[in-house]
Design an enzyme around this catalytic site. Structure first.
Site, mmCIF file in Angstrom:
data_model
loop_
_atom_site.group_PDB
_atom_site.id
_atom_site.type_symbol
_atom_site.label_atom_id
_atom_site.label_comp_id
_atom_site.label_asym_id
_atom_site.label_seq_id
_atom_site.Cartn_x
_atom_site.Cartn_y
_atom_site.Cartn_z
ATOM 1 N N LEU A 48 0.657 -1.259 -0.084
ATOM 2 C CA LEU A 48 0.150 -0.017 0.052
ATOM 3 C C LEU A 48 0.833 1.340 -0.042
ATOM 4 C CD1 LEU A 48 -2.633 -1.099 2.453
ATOM 5 C CD2 LEU A 48 -3.186 -0.455 -0.103
ATOM 6 N N ARG A 49 2.230 1.158 0.126
ATOM 7 C CA ARG A 49 3.217 2.398 0.226
ATOM 8 C C ARG A 49 2.812 3.159 -0.891
ATOM 9 N NH1 ARG A 49 7.576 2.294 3.009
ATOM 10 N NH2 ARG A 49 9.066 4.068 2.468
ATOM 11 N N ALA A 50 2.600 2.572 -2.129
ATOM 12 C CA ALA A 50 2.582 3.511 -3.497
ATOM 13 C C ALA A 50 0.959 4.255 -3.250
ATOM 14 C CB ALA A 50 2.255 2.498 -4.716
ATOM 15 N N VAL A 83 1.895 7.228 -0.757
ATOM 16 C CA VAL A 83 2.810 8.259 -1.407
ATOM 17 C C VAL A 83 1.998 9.000 -2.552
ATOM 18 C CG1 VAL A 83 4.780 8.657 -2.884
ATOM 19 C CG2 VAL A 83 5.073 6.972 -0.942
#
Ligand SMILES: [Zn+2]
Length: 687
Positions: free
Chosen positions: A275-277, A280
Site C-alpha cells: 500500500l506504500r504506493a 505516497v
C-alpha cells in the site's frame, strides 16, 4: 559566499523540478530518485532547490539542529530549555559521498573513551547534519548496501540510531532524500527502489534550442554568478514564497473519497506491491494541490502524483526498466474521474502569479524568457508513454531449432566481422539457481556470493587492532585485561584497562564477485535445440548475480573466434539484453573462448584487484576449431570455475567432464541447474 545557480533558471527538466518542489512542499512525498545519464545537471538543480527551502530556526550550539520551539527530548546535546532564543540559518544541503564510512554517515560513538574514561563521546555524522535539510546522494546505486540500509531506515523513521556494544545514541534525522543514479551502472535493489517516494527519469534535451539555452545560461552564470543570480532574484523570491504558501496550505487540503478511490484504482491497475504506493500517491497529490493553490485534490493532482510515484513500483523483473504507461494512466483516470461533484477541475486559481502552467514550477514572470517554453509542459518529459519499454515477454520458446550440426551453417570466408549471421534462440522464464561460490575467503566489495572479511559481517572472533579500535570486542578485551588487575593495583569495582588490552571484532560476511560467463554459442549447441535452455540458464545465473551484487561479463565463442559480448559491468540488464540477442551457429572454437576469458580476467584483475572472479563456462566440451584447448585451459590456472555441462542425448562423450577436471572446476549438468536451485529454495522454506 558561494552563489548557487538559481532554480528558476534551470531549463527544461520539468518533472524533476516538480518532484523536488513537491517534496519541499510536503516531506510526505518521500524523497526523489533521479534516474538518468551523466551530465544532466542533476546536482545543480538539487543544490538550487536547497537554496529555496525555508530557513530553519535552531538551538544555538546544538549539533543536531534542534528546533527551539520543540527541541528533541533525547538530543545528545540536550536537554534544551524549550522556547529559548533560536538562531536562523539556511536549510542544510549535505552530500553523502559514495565511499563514506558508516561512522561518517550515522556518527561515531567512541567506545574506547566510554570504557577508559567513562564518558559518552558521540561525534555526529552526516545524518545529523542533514536534519531539517536535504541529504543528497549522488550515484546512490553505487553506495554500499549496508549504508543504503542505514540511510533508508533513518529516512523512514526520521531517527538516527547508533549502537556500539550496548552504548547507544538516538537523535532526530528528518531530511529530504534525493538520490541520483545512472542505470547503465547497475540498478538499485527493488526493495530499496520502493523506499524512494518519487522517481524521475532525466535526459538531456534533444531540442537544439533548449540545449543552446542551457549552455548560454551556464556560461553567463560561470562568467558572473552574482550578476546572473541577480537577474533571477525576483523569480527566486516568488518561488520561495510560493513554496512557503503551499506548505502552509497542505494541512488544510482535502482529499475527497472519490479521489482516494481513484488513487486506489490506479495503483491496483498498475499492480504495485503493498500500500506504500497508494500512500505516497495520496500525499503527493495533496502536495500538488497545495502547490497549485487548491484546497481540494483533483484528478489533475492525482495524475501529476501518479506519474512520479508509480514508475518505479511496478517492476516485476529486475531486468525491466521502470516506466509508466501514461495512456493507461489517462484511461484509468478518465474512467474514474466523473464521480466527484465538488471537483473544481481544470487548474483552479493559481495562488501566486508566477507559477505558470501545470507541472512547470519555474516558467515564471518577467525574467529572461524561458526558451522553448511550450516544450516543457504537459507533453510529459522524457519518460513519456510506452513504446521504448517492454521487451518481448520471455517464456516463448525460441524460433531456432532446425537441425544444424557443427559447421553445417556455412561460414562466409571474410574477416571476423563477416561471421555467419547465426540464429537467435528464445529465452524461457528464469529460475532459481544454486549458489556457486569462489572457494576461500576474499576481501572484495560487499555482496552475497563468497565468504569475505568485512567490517559489516557476522562476528567470528577477535584480534589485536592494527590501529585505532573501531569495533571493540568487549568480552575479549575484558579477558585480556583480567589477569593483570592485581598487578595494576585495582581496588574496588571497575576494571583497570590499558590500551594493550583492547581487542577488536573479526567479522566475516559475503562479497560480490566478478562472474564471467563463457558461453558456447556454436552450431553444436543449436543442433540439439539446446540454445534456449542454455540462454535460460545463463539468464537465471545473471538474475542470481544481480541479487548477489556481482559484476558480470560475457564471452561467447562460435565460428572462428571468441568475442567479449559484454565487458565486465555492474549492469546486469545489459548482460540480459546481450544474451537475448545472442546468435548461435557455426564451429566451436573452445580454446579461443578460454583464451579470451583469460585475457578479460587479466585486465579486470588490474582494474579491480580485490574482486575475485568466478568463471562460468557453459559448454558441451566440444572443440571443432581454433587452437589447443589444453594450452588455453592452462591460462586459467588458479581461477575458480564452474562448468555447466550442456551435453545431452543418449550417447555422451563426457568432454565437459574432462574439461572440468582440467580446470579443477565444479561440474553442474545443465539440466540439474534448476533442480539444484529449487532444492535450495525448499530447504530455505523448511527452516
Ligand atoms: Zn539539540
Amino acid at each position: 559566499m558561494i552563489v548557487t545557480y538559481p532554480f528558476s533558471a534551470v531549463v527544461g527538466l520539468d518533472d524533476l523540478k516538480l518532484a523536488l518542489v513537491l517534496n519541499a512542499v510536503s516531506p510526505r512525498a518521500g524523497g526523489v530518485l533521479v534516474r538518468g545519464e551523466k551530465g544532466t545537471a542533476k546536482s545543480t538543480i538539487v543544490r538550487a532547490l536547497a537554496a529555496q527551502l525555508p530557513a530553519v530556526n535552531v538551538v544555538p550550539g546544538c549539533r543536531f539542529a534542534c528546533d527551539p520551539a520543540a527541541p528533541d527530548a533525547g538530543c545528545p546535546d540536550g536537554p534544551h530549555e524549550p522556547g529559548s532564543q533560536g538562531l536562523r540559518r539556511p536549510a542544510a544541503l549535505v552530500e553523502l559521498p559514495v565511499g563514506a564510512s558508516e561512522d561518517r554517515l550515522v556518527g561515531s560513538l567512541d567506545v574506547e573513551r566510554a570504557l577508559t574514561e567513562g564518558v559518552k563521546a558521540f561525534e555526529p555524522g552526516l545524518l545529523a547534519a542533514a536534519h531539517r535539510g536535504v541529504l543528497y546522494v549522488d550515484e546512490v546505486n553505487l553506495l554500499h548496501d549496508h549504508l543504503v540500509d542505514l540511510l533508508l531506515d533513518a529516512a523512514a523513521l526520521g531517527t538516527c540510531y547508533v549502537e556500539r556494544e550496548s552504548v547507544s545514541v538516538r537523535h532526530a534525522a528528518r531530511f529530504l532524500l534525493v538520490g541520483t543514479m545512472n542505470p547503465e551502472e547497475g540498478e538499485l535493489r527493488p526493495q530499496l527502489l520502493d523506499r524512494f517516494g518519487l522517481t524521475v527519469e532525466v535526459k538531456a534535451s534533444r531540442n537544439p534550442e533548449e540545449r543552446a539555452e542551457v549552455v548560454r545560461r551556464r556560461l553567463a552564470f560561470d562568467a558572473d554568478p552574482g550578476a546572473f543570480a541577480g537577474r533571477w532574484a525576483a523569480e527566486e523570491t516568488a518561488l520561495a514564497s510560493r513554496i512557503a504558501q503551499a506548505r502552509a496550505r497542505v494541512p488544510g487540503v482535502r482529499l475527497p473519497d472519490a479521489r482516494l478511490r481513484q488513487i486506489a484504482t490506479v495503483c491496483a491497475a498498475f499492480e504495485v506491491d503493498g500500500l506504500r504506493a497508494d500512500l505516497v500517491t495520496a500525499s503527493t497529490a495533496i502536495a500538488h494541490a497545495a502547490w497549485q493553490g487548491r484546497d481540494v485534490v483533483t484528478t489533475e493532482d492525482v495524475r501529476a502524483a501518479a506519474r512520479l510515484s508509480l514508475p518505479h513500483r511496478r517492476r516485476r523483473d529486475p531486468f525491466d526498466a521502470p516506466g509508466l504507461d501514461e495512456a493507461l494512466l489517462d484511461e484509468l483516470l478518465a474512467r474514474t474521474s466523473g464521480e466527484d461533484p465538488d471537483d473544481p477541475d481544470g487548474g483552479g486559481p493559481d495562488i501566486s502569479g508566477p507559477g505558470g502552467p501545470e507541472g512547470s514550477p519555474t516558467s515564471a514572470g518577467d525574467g529572461p524568457p524561458p526558451p522553448g517554453g511550450p516544450e516543457g509542459g504537459p507533453e510529459g518529459g522524457p519518460d513519456g508513454g510506452g513504446p521504448e519499454g517492454r521487451e518481448a515477454s520471455p517464456g516463448v520458446e525460441g524460433t531456432t531449432s532446425s537441425a544444424v550440426d557443427d559447421g553445417a551453417v556455412p561460414e562466409q570466408g571474410g574477416g571476423p566481422g563477416k561471421e555467419a549471421a547465426g540464429r537467435v534462440a528464445g529465452v524461457a522464464a528464469p529460475y532459481r539457481v544454486p549458489l556457486l561460490e569462489v572457494p576461500g575467503v576474499g576481501e572484495g566489495a560487499a555482496g552475497r556470493r563468497s565468504r569475505s572479511r568485512t567490517p559489516h559481517g557476522r562476528a567470528t572472533g577477535s584480534r589485536r587492532p592494527a590501529g585505532r579500535v573501531r569495533d571493540l570486542h568487549v568480552t575479549a578485551t575484558v579477558l585480556a585485561a583480567a589477569p593483570h588487575q592485581l598487578r595494576r593495583g585495582r581496588r574496588g569495582p571497575g576494571l583497570v584497562l590499558r590500551e594493550d588490552d583492547l581487542r577488536e571484532v573479526v567479522r566475516e560476511g559475503r562479497e560480490g564477485n566478478l562472474v564471467l560467463f563463457v558461453v558456447d554459442a556454436s552450431g553444436s549447441m543449436a543442433a540439439r535445440k539446446r540454445m534456449t535452455a542454455v540462454k535460460t540458464a545463463v539468464l537465471s545465473l545473471l538474475l542470481d548475480a544481480y541479487q548477489r551484487r556481482d559484476k558480470v561479463g560475457l564471452v561467447t565463442f562460435r565460428g572462428r573466434d571468441a568475442a567479449v559480448a559484454l565487458p565486465p559491468t555492474s549492469s546486469v540488464e545489459a548482460g540480459a539484453a546481450r544474451l537475448r540477442s545472442l546468435p548461435t551457429g557455426g564451429r566451436t572454437p573452445l580454446a579461443a573462448g578460454l583464451a579470451r576469458a583469460a585475457e578479460v580476467l587479466r585486465v579486470e584483475r588490474l582494474r579491480d584487484p580485490a574482486r575475485r572472479p568466478l568463471l562460468v563456462l557453459v559448454t558441451d566440451g566440444r572443440a571443432t576449431a581454433g587452437g589447443d584447448v589444453d594450452r588455453a585451459a592452462a591460462l586459467l590456472e588458479g581461477t575458480a570455475a564452474v562448468v555447466v555441462d550442456c551435453e545431452s542425448g543418449p550417447v555422451r562423450l563426457g568432454l565437459a567432464v574432462r574439461l572440468a577436471a582440467r580446470l579443477r572446476a565444479r561440474l553442474v549438468p545443465l539440466d540439474s541447474l534448476a533442480d539444484l536451485g529449487s532444492v535450495v529454495r525448499d530447504h530455505r522454506k523448511a527452516v
